[in-house]
Write an enzyme that holds these catalytic residues in place. Structure first.
Site, PDB file in Angstrom:
ATOM      1  N   ASP A  78     -23.079 -24.517 -32.727  1.00  0.00           N
ATOM      2  CA  ASP A  78     -23.727 -24.334 -34.040  1.00  0.00           C
ATOM      3  C   ASP A  78     -24.957 -23.448 -33.901  1.00  0.00           C
ATOM      4  O   ASP A  78     -25.213 -22.556 -34.721  1.00  0.00           O
ATOM      5  CB  ASP A  78     -24.061 -25.689 -34.695  1.00  0.00           C
ATOM      6  CG  ASP A  78     -24.748 -26.667 -33.756  1.00  0.00           C
ATOM      7  OD1 ASP A  78     -24.794 -26.415 -32.529  1.00  0.00           O
ATOM      8  OD2 ASP A  78     -25.250 -27.698 -34.247  1.00  0.00           O
ATOM      9  N   TYR A  95      -5.609 -25.170 -29.841  1.00  0.00           N
ATOM     10  CA  TYR A  95      -4.510 -24.314 -30.289  1.00  0.00           C
ATOM     11  C   TYR A  95      -3.179 -24.730 -29.665  1.00  0.00           C
ATOM     12  O   TYR A  95      -2.123 -24.452 -30.221  1.00  0.00           O
ATOM     13  CB  TYR A  95      -4.775 -22.852 -29.900  1.00  0.00           C
ATOM     14  CG  TYR A  95      -5.568 -22.065 -30.902  1.00  0.00           C
ATOM     15  CD1 TYR A  95      -6.846 -22.465 -31.271  1.00  0.00           C
ATOM     16  CD2 TYR A  95      -5.041 -20.913 -31.486  1.00  0.00           C
ATOM     17  CE1 TYR A  95      -7.581 -21.738 -32.185  1.00  0.00           C
ATOM     18  CE2 TYR A  95      -5.774 -20.181 -32.401  1.00  0.00           C
ATOM     19  CZ  TYR A  95      -7.033 -20.592 -32.739  1.00  0.00           C
ATOM     20  OH  TYR A  95      -7.766 -19.866 -33.649  1.00  0.00           O
ATOM     21  N   ASP A 132     -15.185 -13.560 -34.950  1.00  0.00           N
ATOM     22  CA  ASP A 132     -15.196 -12.985 -36.307  1.00  0.00           C
ATOM     23  C   ASP A 132     -16.637 -12.747 -36.760  1.00  0.00           C
ATOM     24  O   ASP A 132     -16.952 -11.710 -37.351  1.00  0.00           O
ATOM     25  CB  ASP A 132     -14.513 -13.929 -37.316  1.00  0.00           C
ATOM     26  CG  ASP A 132     -13.060 -13.542 -37.570  1.00  0.00           C
ATOM     27  OD1 ASP A 132     -12.412 -13.013 -36.644  1.00  0.00           O
ATOM     28  OD2 ASP A 132     -12.575 -13.775 -38.695  1.00  0.00           O
TER      29      ASP A 132
HETATM   30  C1  IPM Z   1      -7.247 -14.155 -33.823  1.00  0.00           C
HETATM   31  C2  IPM Z   1      -6.489 -14.699 -35.010  1.00  0.00           C
HETATM   32  C3  IPM Z   1      -5.434 -15.687 -34.518  1.00  0.00           C
HETATM   33  C4  IPM Z   1      -6.170 -16.784 -33.764  1.00  0.00           C
HETATM   34  C5  IPM Z   1      -4.546 -16.288 -35.608  1.00  0.00           C
HETATM   35  C6  IPM Z   1      -3.903 -15.222 -36.451  1.00  0.00           C
HETATM   36  C7  IPM Z   1      -3.517 -17.217 -35.031  1.00  0.00           C
HETATM   37  O1  IPM Z   1      -7.370 -15.284 -35.909  1.00  0.00           O
HETATM   38  O2  IPM Z   1      -6.602 -13.521 -32.954  1.00  0.00           O
HETATM   39  O3  IPM Z   1      -8.451 -14.342 -33.761  1.00  0.00           O
HETATM   40  O4  IPM Z   1      -6.657 -17.735 -34.378  1.00  0.00           O
HETATM   41  O5  IPM Z   1      -6.250 -16.692 -32.540  1.00  0.00           O
HETATM   42 MG    MG Z   2      -9.422 -15.005 -35.408  1.00  0.00          MG
END
Ligand code: IPM
Ligand code: MG
Length: 358
Positions: free
Chosen positions: A225, A143, A253
Protein backbone atom coordinates in the site's frame (compact mmCIF):
# COMPACT_ATOMS: atom_id res chain seq x y z
CA UNK A 1 22.87 -14.99 -37.65
CA UNK A 2 19.39 -16.15 -38.47
CA UNK A 3 16.77 -15.91 -35.72
CA UNK A 4 13.40 -17.58 -35.60
CA UNK A 5 10.71 -15.41 -34.01
CA UNK A 6 7.23 -16.61 -33.06
CA UNK A 7 4.63 -13.91 -33.72
CA UNK A 8 1.45 -13.98 -31.67
CA UNK A 9 -0.39 -11.08 -33.27
CA UNK A 10 -3.53 -11.75 -31.27
CA UNK A 11 -6.61 -9.55 -31.11
CA UNK A 12 -7.69 -5.91 -31.44
CA UNK A 13 -4.74 -3.67 -32.30
CA UNK A 14 -2.33 -6.64 -31.95
CA UNK A 15 -1.86 -7.36 -35.68
CA UNK A 16 -1.27 -3.68 -36.59
CA UNK A 17 1.36 -3.05 -33.95
CA UNK A 18 3.16 -6.34 -34.59
CA UNK A 19 3.24 -5.66 -38.35
CA UNK A 20 4.99 -2.33 -37.80
CA UNK A 21 7.41 -3.95 -35.36
CA UNK A 22 8.33 -6.66 -37.86
CA UNK A 23 9.29 -3.96 -40.36
CA UNK A 24 11.53 -2.35 -37.74
CA UNK A 25 13.13 -5.72 -36.91
CA UNK A 26 13.79 -6.35 -40.61
CA UNK A 27 15.39 -2.92 -40.92
CA UNK A 28 17.68 -3.74 -38.01
CA UNK A 29 18.52 -7.04 -39.73
CA UNK A 30 19.46 -5.22 -42.94
CA UNK A 31 21.64 -2.73 -41.11
CA UNK A 32 23.42 -5.18 -38.81
CA UNK A 33 23.47 -8.27 -41.05
CA UNK A 34 20.93 -10.60 -39.43
CA UNK A 35 18.03 -12.47 -40.96
CA UNK A 36 14.74 -13.35 -39.33
CA UNK A 37 12.25 -16.07 -39.90
CA UNK A 38 8.74 -15.47 -38.56
CA UNK A 39 6.37 -18.16 -37.37
CA UNK A 40 2.74 -17.09 -36.97
CA UNK A 41 1.19 -18.55 -33.82
CA UNK A 42 -2.57 -18.40 -33.38
CA UNK A 43 -3.51 -17.56 -29.77
CA UNK A 44 -6.17 -15.49 -28.01
CA UNK A 45 -9.71 -14.58 -29.03
CA UNK A 46 -8.82 -15.03 -32.70
CA UNK A 47 -7.88 -18.64 -31.90
CA UNK A 48 -11.21 -19.15 -30.14
CA UNK A 49 -12.99 -17.94 -33.25
CA UNK A 50 -10.88 -20.05 -35.61
CA UNK A 51 -10.30 -23.19 -33.56
CA UNK A 52 -12.72 -23.13 -30.62
CA UNK A 53 -10.13 -22.43 -27.96
CA UNK A 54 -7.83 -19.54 -27.12
CA UNK A 55 -4.79 -21.77 -26.58
CA UNK A 56 -4.81 -24.37 -29.36
CA UNK A 57 -2.92 -27.64 -28.83
CA UNK A 58 0.72 -27.32 -29.84
CA UNK A 59 0.99 -23.57 -29.13
CA UNK A 60 3.78 -23.99 -26.57
CA UNK A 61 5.69 -26.49 -28.77
CA UNK A 62 5.54 -24.11 -31.72
CA UNK A 63 6.88 -21.28 -29.55
CA UNK A 64 9.61 -23.54 -28.15
CA UNK A 65 10.85 -24.15 -31.70
CA UNK A 66 11.67 -20.42 -31.91
CA UNK A 67 14.39 -18.24 -30.38
CA UNK A 68 11.91 -15.70 -28.99
CA UNK A 69 8.21 -14.92 -28.93
CA UNK A 70 6.75 -11.51 -29.80
CA UNK A 71 3.16 -10.96 -28.72
CA UNK A 72 0.88 -8.06 -29.73
CA UNK A 73 -2.14 -8.25 -27.44
CA UNK A 74 -4.96 -10.66 -26.73
CA UNK A 75 -8.48 -10.07 -25.45
CA UNK A 76 -11.75 -8.37 -26.28
CA UNK A 77 -15.27 -7.95 -24.96
CA UNK A 78 -16.68 -10.74 -27.15
CA UNK A 79 -14.61 -13.29 -25.21
CA UNK A 80 -15.58 -12.00 -21.75
CA UNK A 81 -15.62 -13.59 -18.30
CA UNK A 82 -19.05 -15.09 -19.03
CA UNK A 83 -17.41 -17.45 -21.57
CA UNK A 84 -15.94 -20.86 -20.64
CA UNK A 85 -12.28 -20.71 -19.55
CA UNK A 86 -10.88 -22.40 -22.67
CA UNK A 87 -12.42 -19.68 -24.86
CA UNK A 88 -11.07 -16.74 -22.88
CA UNK A 89 -7.87 -15.05 -24.14
CA UNK A 90 -6.58 -14.54 -20.56
CA UNK A 91 -6.52 -18.31 -20.11
CA UNK A 92 -4.08 -18.55 -23.02
CA UNK A 93 -1.88 -15.84 -21.57
CA UNK A 94 -1.58 -17.62 -18.22
CA UNK A 95 -1.06 -20.99 -19.94
CA UNK A 96 1.80 -19.80 -22.12
CA UNK A 97 3.51 -18.17 -19.12
CA UNK A 98 3.25 -21.44 -17.23
CA UNK A 99 4.20 -23.74 -20.14
CA UNK A 100 7.26 -21.71 -21.13
CA UNK A 101 8.14 -21.28 -17.41
CA UNK A 102 8.31 -17.48 -17.78
CA UNK A 103 8.56 -16.73 -14.08
CA UNK A 104 10.27 -13.35 -14.38
CA UNK A 105 8.35 -10.45 -15.87
CA UNK A 106 10.41 -7.31 -16.45
CA UNK A 107 8.38 -4.14 -16.86
CA UNK A 108 10.53 -1.03 -17.21
CA UNK A 109 8.74 2.27 -16.65
CA UNK A 110 10.80 5.23 -17.75
CA UNK A 111 9.71 8.76 -18.46
CA UNK A 112 11.18 9.52 -21.89
CA UNK A 113 12.81 12.97 -22.03
CA UNK A 114 10.58 14.22 -24.86
CA UNK A 115 7.44 13.38 -22.93
CA UNK A 116 7.88 15.02 -19.53
CA UNK A 117 4.71 17.03 -20.15
CA UNK A 118 2.71 13.78 -20.56
CA UNK A 119 3.50 12.79 -16.97
CA UNK A 120 0.37 13.32 -14.84
CA UNK A 121 2.42 14.05 -11.70
CA UNK A 122 3.58 17.45 -10.45
CA UNK A 123 6.03 19.13 -12.80
CA UNK A 124 8.85 19.11 -10.23
CA UNK A 125 8.31 15.39 -9.58
CA UNK A 126 8.45 14.66 -13.32
CA UNK A 127 11.59 16.72 -13.75
CA UNK A 128 13.39 14.59 -11.17
CA UNK A 129 12.91 11.73 -13.62
CA UNK A 130 11.33 8.29 -13.47
CA UNK A 131 13.34 5.23 -14.40
CA UNK A 132 12.28 2.10 -12.62
CA UNK A 133 11.97 -1.58 -13.41
CA UNK A 134 9.18 -3.69 -12.00
CA UNK A 135 10.30 -7.32 -11.66
CA UNK A 136 7.05 -9.22 -11.28
CA UNK A 137 6.84 -12.89 -10.34
CA UNK A 138 4.70 -14.36 -13.13
CA UNK A 139 3.99 -18.05 -12.66
CA UNK A 140 3.00 -18.36 -9.01
CA UNK A 141 0.84 -16.88 -6.28
CA UNK A 142 -2.89 -16.29 -6.42
CA UNK A 143 -2.97 -16.43 -10.23
CA UNK A 144 -2.14 -20.12 -10.18
CA UNK A 145 -3.34 -21.32 -6.76
CA UNK A 146 -6.26 -23.64 -6.20
CA UNK A 147 -9.65 -22.02 -6.84
CA UNK A 148 -12.97 -23.09 -5.45
CA UNK A 149 -16.60 -22.06 -5.45
CA UNK A 150 -19.19 -23.81 -3.32
CA UNK A 151 -22.55 -23.41 -1.65
CA UNK A 152 -22.52 -22.72 2.10
CA UNK A 153 -25.39 -23.38 4.47
CA UNK A 154 -26.00 -19.85 5.66
CA UNK A 155 -23.82 -17.42 3.65
CA UNK A 156 -24.83 -18.17 0.08
CA UNK A 157 -22.11 -19.12 -2.40
CA UNK A 158 -18.48 -18.72 -1.30
CA UNK A 159 -15.39 -18.55 -3.53
CA UNK A 160 -11.68 -18.88 -2.73
CA UNK A 161 -8.38 -18.30 -4.53
CA UNK A 162 -5.28 -19.64 -2.84
CA UNK A 163 -2.03 -17.67 -2.76
CA UNK A 164 0.96 -19.98 -2.32
CA UNK A 165 4.68 -19.30 -2.69
CA UNK A 166 7.64 -21.59 -2.16
CA UNK A 167 11.17 -20.57 -1.19
CA UNK A 168 12.34 -21.81 -4.59
CA UNK A 169 9.93 -19.50 -6.43
CA UNK A 170 10.82 -16.49 -4.28
CA UNK A 171 14.54 -17.06 -4.48
CA UNK A 172 14.70 -17.31 -8.29
CA UNK A 173 12.72 -14.10 -8.85
CA UNK A 174 14.71 -12.38 -6.11
CA UNK A 175 17.98 -13.30 -7.80
CA UNK A 176 16.68 -11.88 -11.08
CA UNK A 177 15.91 -8.61 -9.32
CA UNK A 178 19.33 -8.32 -7.68
CA UNK A 179 21.08 -9.22 -10.94
CA UNK A 180 19.07 -6.56 -12.81
CA UNK A 181 19.85 -4.01 -10.10
CA UNK A 182 23.57 -4.64 -10.59
CA UNK A 183 23.15 -3.55 -14.22
CA UNK A 184 21.26 -0.41 -13.14
CA UNK A 185 21.44 1.87 -10.08
CA UNK A 186 21.98 -0.99 -7.60
CA UNK A 187 18.86 -0.63 -5.51
CA UNK A 188 16.16 -3.23 -4.85
CA UNK A 189 12.81 -2.41 -3.25
CA UNK A 190 10.99 -5.61 -2.34
CA UNK A 191 7.24 -5.12 -2.08
CA UNK A 192 5.06 -7.30 0.14
CA UNK A 193 2.25 -7.27 2.69
CA UNK A 194 4.23 -8.89 5.50
CA UNK A 195 2.11 -7.17 8.16
CA UNK A 196 -0.78 -9.43 7.10
CA UNK A 197 0.18 -12.30 4.79
CA UNK A 198 2.17 -15.44 5.61
CA UNK A 199 3.35 -15.68 1.97
CA UNK A 200 4.75 -12.16 2.34
CA UNK A 201 6.61 -13.04 5.55
CA UNK A 202 8.26 -15.94 3.74
CA UNK A 203 8.93 -13.66 0.76
CA UNK A 204 10.62 -11.12 3.04
CA UNK A 205 12.82 -13.68 4.81
CA UNK A 206 14.10 -15.07 1.49
CA UNK A 207 14.75 -11.56 0.17
CA UNK A 208 16.72 -10.69 3.31
CA UNK A 209 18.91 -13.75 2.77
CA UNK A 210 19.59 -12.60 -0.81
CA UNK A 211 20.19 -9.00 0.29
CA UNK A 212 23.01 -10.24 2.54
CA UNK A 213 24.51 -12.14 -0.38
CA UNK A 214 24.23 -9.15 -2.78
CA UNK A 215 25.74 -6.72 -0.30
CA UNK A 216 26.78 -4.31 -3.08
CA UNK A 217 23.09 -3.67 -3.80
CA UNK A 218 21.05 -1.34 -1.57
CA UNK A 219 17.92 -3.10 -0.29
CA UNK A 220 14.63 -2.08 1.32
CA UNK A 221 11.27 -3.66 2.22
CA UNK A 222 8.19 -1.68 1.17
CA UNK A 223 4.61 -2.56 2.05
CA UNK A 224 2.45 -2.73 -1.05
CA UNK A 225 0.00 0.00 0.00
CA UNK A 226 2.87 2.33 0.78
CA UNK A 227 4.50 1.46 -2.55
CA UNK A 228 1.31 2.43 -4.41
CA UNK A 229 1.46 5.78 -2.64
CA UNK A 230 5.20 6.35 -3.12
CA UNK A 231 4.84 5.70 -6.86
CA UNK A 232 2.74 8.84 -7.24
CA UNK A 233 4.49 10.85 -4.50
CA UNK A 234 8.14 10.26 -5.37
CA UNK A 235 8.72 7.62 -8.08
CA UNK A 236 12.32 8.75 -8.57
CA UNK A 237 13.29 6.84 -5.39
CA UNK A 238 12.76 3.46 -7.09
CA UNK A 239 15.23 1.53 -9.21
CA UNK A 240 14.23 -2.17 -9.20
CA UNK A 241 10.89 -3.05 -7.60
CA UNK A 242 10.46 -6.79 -7.08
CA UNK A 243 7.14 -8.27 -6.09
CA UNK A 244 4.73 -11.19 -6.31
CA UNK A 245 2.37 -11.78 -9.22
CA UNK A 246 -0.78 -9.86 -8.30
CA UNK A 247 0.93 -6.94 -6.58
CA UNK A 248 3.13 -6.70 -9.67
CA UNK A 249 0.12 -6.69 -11.97
CA UNK A 250 -1.40 -3.75 -10.12
CA UNK A 251 1.77 -1.74 -9.46
CA UNK A 252 3.04 -2.11 -13.03
CA UNK A 253 -0.15 -0.50 -14.37
CA UNK A 254 0.34 2.35 -11.92
CA UNK A 255 4.02 2.67 -12.86
CA UNK A 256 3.12 2.80 -16.54
CA UNK A 257 0.52 5.52 -16.05
CA UNK A 258 2.94 7.89 -14.36
CA UNK A 259 5.22 7.77 -17.41
CA UNK A 260 2.50 9.38 -19.50
CA UNK A 261 1.41 6.59 -21.77
CA UNK A 262 0.79 2.93 -21.41
CA UNK A 263 1.28 2.92 -25.20
CA UNK A 264 5.03 3.31 -24.75
CA UNK A 265 5.98 0.57 -22.34
CA UNK A 266 7.48 -2.79 -23.30
CA UNK A 267 7.91 -5.92 -21.26
CA UNK A 268 9.84 -9.17 -21.23
CA UNK A 269 8.86 -12.44 -19.61
CA UNK A 270 11.59 -14.99 -19.15
CA UNK A 271 12.56 -18.19 -17.43
CA UNK A 272 15.84 -20.04 -17.35
CA UNK A 273 15.52 -21.48 -20.84
CA UNK A 274 14.66 -19.94 -24.19
CA UNK A 275 12.40 -18.72 -25.58
CA UNK A 276 11.45 -15.58 -23.68
CA UNK A 277 8.30 -13.66 -24.55
CA UNK A 278 8.12 -9.95 -25.36
CA UNK A 279 4.96 -7.89 -25.38
CA UNK A 280 3.69 -4.36 -24.83
CA UNK A 281 2.19 -3.73 -21.40
CA UNK A 282 -1.04 -2.37 -22.87
CA UNK A 283 -4.01 -4.45 -23.96
CA UNK A 284 -5.76 -5.05 -27.27
CA UNK A 285 -7.70 -1.71 -27.31
CA UNK A 286 -10.64 -3.09 -29.34
CA UNK A 287 -12.20 0.40 -29.53
CA UNK A 288 -9.48 1.62 -31.91
CA UNK A 289 -8.60 -1.69 -33.62
CA UNK A 290 -8.11 -1.60 -37.36
CA UNK A 291 -8.20 2.19 -37.55
CA UNK A 292 -4.48 2.92 -37.82
CA UNK A 293 -4.63 4.82 -34.50
CA UNK A 294 -2.69 2.56 -32.11
CA UNK A 295 0.75 3.48 -30.86
CA UNK A 296 3.23 0.80 -32.03
CA UNK A 297 6.06 2.08 -29.80
CA UNK A 298 5.51 -0.29 -26.85
CA UNK A 299 5.76 -3.28 -29.18
CA UNK A 300 8.76 -1.84 -31.00
CA UNK A 301 10.51 -1.27 -27.65
CA UNK A 302 9.59 -4.85 -26.70
CA UNK A 303 11.53 -5.94 -29.79
CA UNK A 304 14.46 -3.90 -28.47
CA UNK A 305 14.28 -5.93 -25.25
CA UNK A 306 14.24 -9.09 -27.37
CA UNK A 307 17.50 -8.07 -29.06
CA UNK A 308 19.03 -7.24 -25.69
CA UNK A 309 17.99 -10.26 -23.66
CA UNK A 310 17.25 -13.12 -26.08
CA UNK A 311 19.76 -12.43 -28.85
CA UNK A 312 22.37 -10.71 -26.70
CA UNK A 313 22.69 -7.91 -29.27
CA UNK A 314 22.86 -4.67 -27.25
CA UNK A 315 23.91 -2.41 -30.15
CA UNK A 316 20.83 -3.45 -32.10
CA UNK A 317 18.65 -2.84 -29.04
CA UNK A 318 20.22 0.60 -28.55
CA UNK A 319 19.58 1.43 -32.22
CA UNK A 320 15.86 0.70 -31.83
CA UNK A 321 15.58 2.72 -28.62
CA UNK A 322 17.45 5.64 -30.16
CA UNK A 323 15.19 5.51 -33.24
CA UNK A 324 12.12 5.74 -30.99
CA UNK A 325 13.58 8.59 -28.95
CA UNK A 326 14.43 10.48 -32.14
CA UNK A 327 10.87 10.09 -33.46
CA UNK A 328 9.53 11.49 -30.18
CA UNK A 329 12.13 14.26 -29.99
CA UNK A 330 11.24 15.27 -33.56
CA UNK A 331 7.70 15.80 -32.31
CA UNK A 332 5.93 12.81 -33.89
CA UNK A 333 2.93 11.77 -31.79
CA UNK A 334 0.22 9.16 -31.98
CA UNK A 335 -3.09 10.27 -30.46
CA UNK A 336 -2.47 8.62 -27.07
CA UNK A 337 0.60 10.75 -26.33
CA UNK A 338 -0.43 14.01 -28.02
CA UNK A 339 -1.24 17.22 -26.20
CA UNK A 340 -4.64 18.69 -27.05
CA UNK A 341 -4.47 20.32 -30.48
CA UNK A 342 -1.14 18.71 -31.41
CA UNK A 343 -0.75 17.13 -34.87
CA UNK A 344 -1.01 13.34 -34.69
CA UNK A 345 0.02 10.47 -36.94
CA UNK A 346 -1.18 6.89 -37.25
CA UNK A 347 0.31 3.49 -36.49
CA UNK A 348 1.86 2.96 -39.92
CA UNK A 349 3.38 6.42 -40.18
CA UNK A 350 4.95 6.08 -36.71
CA UNK A 351 6.34 2.68 -37.73
CA UNK A 352 7.76 4.16 -40.93
CA UNK A 353 9.46 7.05 -39.14
CA UNK A 354 11.09 4.70 -36.65
CA UNK A 355 12.29 2.42 -39.47
CA UNK A 356 13.84 5.43 -41.21
CA UNK A 357 15.59 6.41 -37.97
CA UNK A 358 17.30 3.01 -37.66
C1 IPM B 1 -1.05 -8.26 -17.49
C2 IPM B 1 -2.53 -8.49 -17.68
C3 IPM B 1 -2.84 -9.96 -17.39
C4 IPM B 1 -2.40 -10.24 -15.96
C5 IPM B 1 -4.30 -10.36 -17.59
C6 IPM B 1 -4.81 -9.98 -18.95
C7 IPM B 1 -4.51 -11.82 -17.32
O1 IPM B 1 -3.25 -7.63 -16.86
O2 IPM B 1 -0.25 -8.90 -18.22
O3 IPM B 1 -0.68 -7.45 -16.65
O4 IPM B 1 -3.15 -9.98 -15.02
O5 IPM B 1 -1.28 -10.73 -15.79
MG1 MG C 1 -2.05 -6.20 -15.84
Amino acid sequence: MNYRIALIKGDGIGPEIVNETVKVIDKVGKKFGHTFEYVDVLMGGCATDAAGKSYPDGTAELCRSCDAVLLGAVGGPQWGSDKPAEQRPETALLAIRKDLKLYANLRPAALRPALISACPLKRETAEEGIDLLVVRELTGGIYFGKRDKYQTEDRGIEATDLMAYSEMEIERIGRRAFEMARLRRKKVSSVDKANVLETSRLWRSVMHRLAAEYSDVQYEDVLVDNCAMQLVRDPGQFDVVVTENMFGDILSDEASMITGSIGLLPSASMGNDAPALYEPIHGSAPDIAGQDKANPIATILSAAMMFRYSFNLPAEADAIEAAVDKALADGWRTADIAEPGEHTIGTMKMGEIIQENI
